[in-house]
Design a protein around this motif. Structure first.
Motif, PDB file in Angstrom:
ATOM      1  N   SER A  63      39.066  44.471  14.836  1.00 49.10           N
ATOM      2  CA  SER A  63      38.127  45.469  15.352  1.00 49.10           C
ATOM      3  C   SER A  63      37.751  46.472  14.269  1.00 49.10           C
ATOM      4  N   GLN A  64      38.739  46.916  13.505  1.00 49.60           N
ATOM      5  CA  GLN A  64      38.483  47.888  12.455  1.00 49.60           C
ATOM      6  C   GLN A  64      37.545  47.315  11.395  1.00 49.60           C
ATOM      7  N   ILE A  65      37.767  46.079  11.003  1.00 50.81           N
ATOM      8  CA  ILE A  65      36.942  45.451   9.965  1.00 50.81           C
ATOM      9  C   ILE A  65      35.518  45.229  10.461  1.00 50.81           C
ATOM     10  N   THR A  66      35.366  44.775  11.691  1.00 49.94           N
ATOM     11  CA  THR A  66      34.038  44.400  12.185  1.00 49.94           C
ATOM     12  C   THR A  66      33.221  45.566  12.727  1.00 49.94           C
ATOM     13  N   ASN A  68      33.718  49.173  11.654  1.00 49.37           N
ATOM     14  CA  ASN A  68      33.740  50.447  10.925  1.00 49.37           C
ATOM     15  C   ASN A  68      33.077  50.420   9.547  1.00 49.37           C
ATOM     16  N   TYR A  69      32.375  49.354   9.238  1.00 54.00           N
ATOM     17  CA  TYR A  69      31.765  49.262   7.907  1.00 54.00           C
ATOM     18  C   TYR A  69      30.266  49.020   8.009  1.00 54.00           C
ATOM     19  N   SER A  70      29.531  49.605   7.085  1.00 49.10           N
ATOM     20  CA  SER A  70      28.158  49.197   6.827  1.00 49.10           C
ATOM     21  C   SER A  70      28.212  48.051   5.823  1.00 49.10           C
ATOM     22  N   ILE A  71      27.062  47.477   5.517  1.00 47.80           N
ATOM     23  CA  ILE A  71      27.040  46.409   4.511  1.00 47.80           C
ATOM     24  C   ILE A  71      27.517  46.944   3.168  1.00 47.80           C
ATOM     25  N   ALA A  77      34.375  47.674  -0.351  1.00 47.46           N
ATOM     26  CA  ALA A  77      35.804  47.556  -0.051  1.00 47.46           C
ATOM     27  C   ALA A  77      36.367  46.236  -0.556  1.00 47.46           C
ATOM     28  N   ILE A  78      35.576  45.172  -0.460  1.00 49.74           N
ATOM     29  CA  ILE A  78      36.028  43.876  -0.982  1.00 49.74           C
ATOM     30  C   ILE A  78      36.060  43.912  -2.506  1.00 49.74           C
ATOM     31  N   ALA A  79      35.049  44.526  -3.116  1.00 51.03           N
ATOM     32  CA  ALA A  79      34.992  44.613  -4.579  1.00 51.03           C
ATOM     33  C   ALA A  79      36.174  45.410  -5.142  1.00 51.03           C
TER      34      ALA A  79
END
Length: 580
Positions: A63-66, A68-71, A77-79
């Motif tokens: 839920s947090q990953i899907t 709470n983030y914009s593109i 965050a992945i970088a």
């Protein structure tokens, strides 16, 4: 799974295809029956939203990953290795599976290969110490029309099932080259000519905000996937409004570029190849949760598009910096926005007119924006008739053959509207394109003014108008294309901005619609407000949106103006709440 002698071939194909789709959803991702909505949905059962369900079935991390983030923040965050691409993709695949079980939005779940690609992207980062590209790890879904190697582009037609594509569409390859991950393909209407995404192979896609109302078309599955956050970026196509209308009804942002901006090739062949080059060219474009997301992605796609698509020109896309005033065509650099209230064919129903007025009020209070009312151009009124003829120049012959080869019937909405006829003659086609040129020239006049010496200067930077003259209608009742298809005829970039949801005050219960009908199209539109044919309370909670339009090839400017308008409207809403 075998067919019986009494059934048409398409029926056995549809069963096999649905079984194949279902088998690609992991058993551990199946939703408990208690969370599944009842079908068919009924008005008397109360609210029909399923937006809350994913939070109840996903893990806290998913839920947090899907959610709470914009593109931009997700790929950052992945970088930074705060998140692994594999973890992100797995979370979005799970959410996409949940979205599908609630809305029937997917045609091709690509979860296994998506997670494998996420693992590859993590290995790339480990080996190279940097992302593969600026969209590294971004979960994307694409309309079923786009070819992906080894995957069907059936578009819900039995005759195209189990015929996997031999290579990727250029836009898919462009996205992959930037590090994106395609998690699924999404549902569309039969023949792509309906504004309600239903077909015989996959069934009907439901609107997650209100399952009594349409999910739109023809990129209906994309609108739903983005609304449910099963992907952060949806890629659709638009010929009559097929990006902007699904964005409108699902409460997300949609962007129809000009022709030549994003690669369109590598689509399912539903008309003779090359036909759109001589008729009206559809375009590919994004749907997302915000204008920030759309601008972020277009900034990466547009400058590279001409390397991938033979149908693209070199383009630029700078960051939309809202901290600096946008320079417009007003005397002192103000942004001048025109308001088009009526296309001359369908009068705006009260809540749509109200939301347009609310947006005008918000914009009028902003120091660097001037808003002016624009009379309905005759060219806009006539454009819908021209589009109707140009869209049908192939006579539906190829589509008729695809349906006939498996004995597949037309779905109810399409049945009275689809007819196989003679392809348009070359002479008639030339006449239609000459008419189109005349309308384009007439429409061009709204953007500029001429001084006493014959010199022209720009007087409008953009126009705002409705996406449709009515609110989000019930299933099978969307019928107005003039507010969207005309801008494909003119090749104007156009986008959808959701403003707010319908509330009780918008319904004007017990009050009949004033004024006289403008014609047959308006008659159908008025039926959606006639309390003898609709309970207006069905519209409660559905989104109210506006459309923003700029002249041809000013796509980058549209991105900036949509961000500006969206920001002003949101700020005004926040300020109004603080004053209450």
């Amino acid at each position: 799974m075998e067919s019986t002698s009494s059934e048409a071939p398409w029926q056995a194909i549809a069963r096999r295809k649905q079984a194949s789709r279902d088998a690609r959803i992991p058993s551990q991702w199946r939703i408990p029956l208690a969370h599944l909505p009842q079908d068919p949905p009924r008005f008397e059962d109360g609210p029909q939203s399923v937006l809350h369900v994913p939070a109840a079935v996903l893990s806290a991390e998913e839920s947090q990953i899907t959610e709470n983030y914009s593109i931009a923040t997700l790929v950052a965050a992945i970088a930074r290795r705060k998140l692994l691409a594999e973890t992100v993709i797995s979370a979005f695949c799970h959410r996409a599976a949940v979205a599908h079980q609630l809305t029937n939005c997917l045609t091709e779940p690509l979860f296994a290969q998506a997670v494998e690609r996420g693992r590859f992207l993590d290995q790339y980062m480990e080996e190279h110490g940097m992302p593969l590209g600026p969209l590294h790890g971004l979960p994307v879904s694409v309309k079923d029309t786009f070819d992906i190697k080894g995957v069907d582009s059936s578009t819900g037609l039995a005759s195209l099932c189990f015929k996997p594509a031999e290579k990727n569409a250029p836009l898919v390859d462009l996205l992959l080259s930037l590090g994106a991950v395609v998690v699924a393909k999404t549902n569309v209407p039969q023949t792509l000519s309906s504004l309600d995404s239903v077909n015989n192979v996959f069934g009907r896609t439901m609107n997650p905000l209100n399952r009594l109302c349409t999910a739109g078309g023809s990129s209906g599955g994309e609108g739903v996937m983005v609304a449910m956050r099963g992907s952060l970026l949806g890629i659709g196509t638009d010929l009559g409004g097929s990006i902007r209308i699904p964005a409108m009804v699902n409460g997300v942002y949609g962007f129809k570029p000009s022709n030549l901006r994003l690669p369109y090739g590598g689509q399912a062949v539903l008309v003779p190849e090359g036909m759109t080059r001589i008729g009206v060219q559809p375009v590919a474009g994004p749907l997302a949760q915000s204008m920030e997301d759309i601008n972020f992605v277009m900034k990466e796609l547009v400058p590279r598009a001409s390397l991938w698509g033979e149908d693209c020109v070199l383009g630029e896309w700078a960051d939309a910096d809202l901290s600096k005033p946008l320079q417009g065509s007003g005397p002192d650099g103000q942004v001048v926005i025109g308001v088009l209230r009526n296309d001359g064919n369908c009068t705006l129903l009260p809540p749509v007119d109200r939301i347009l007025s609310e947006v005008v009020s918000s914009l009028s209070e902003y120091a660097n924006i001037t808003v002016v009312e624009v009379p309905t151009p005759t060219a806009w009124t006539q454009a819908q008739s021209a589009m109707n003829e140009l869209i049908a120049i192939d006579g539906g012959v190829h589509m008729g053959q695809l349906l006939g080869s498996t004995g597949e019937p037309l779905v109810p909405w399409v049945k009275p509207r689809f007819k196989v006829g003679e392809p348009c003659s070359l002479t008639r086609l030339a006449e239609l394109q000459a008419w189109r040129s005349q309308l384009e020239l007439e429409m061009l006049q709204i953007w500029s003014e001429t001084d006493q010496y014959g010199r022209k200067r720009r007087k409008l930077d953009a126009v705002i108008c409705a996406v449709a003259p009515h609110p989000v209608p019930e299933i099978e009742r969307f019928n107005s294309l003039g507010y969207t298809s005309s801008f494909v005829l003119f090749d104007y970039p156009a986008g959808t901005i959701p403003v707010r949801n319908m509330v009780e005050e918008d319904l004007n219960l017990g009050k009949a619609l004033d004024g006289q009908s403008l014609g047959v199209w308006d008659d159908h539109c008025r039926e959606l407000w006639d309390e003898r044919t609709v309970n207006r309370k069905v519209y409660l909670g559905t989104p109210l949106s506006i459309q923003v339009v700029v002249p041809r090839l000013e796509d980058e400017k549209l991105g900036k103006l949509m961000a500006l308008i969206d920001g002003v409207v949101k700020s005004h809403k926040i300020s109004s709440k603080l004053l209450e």
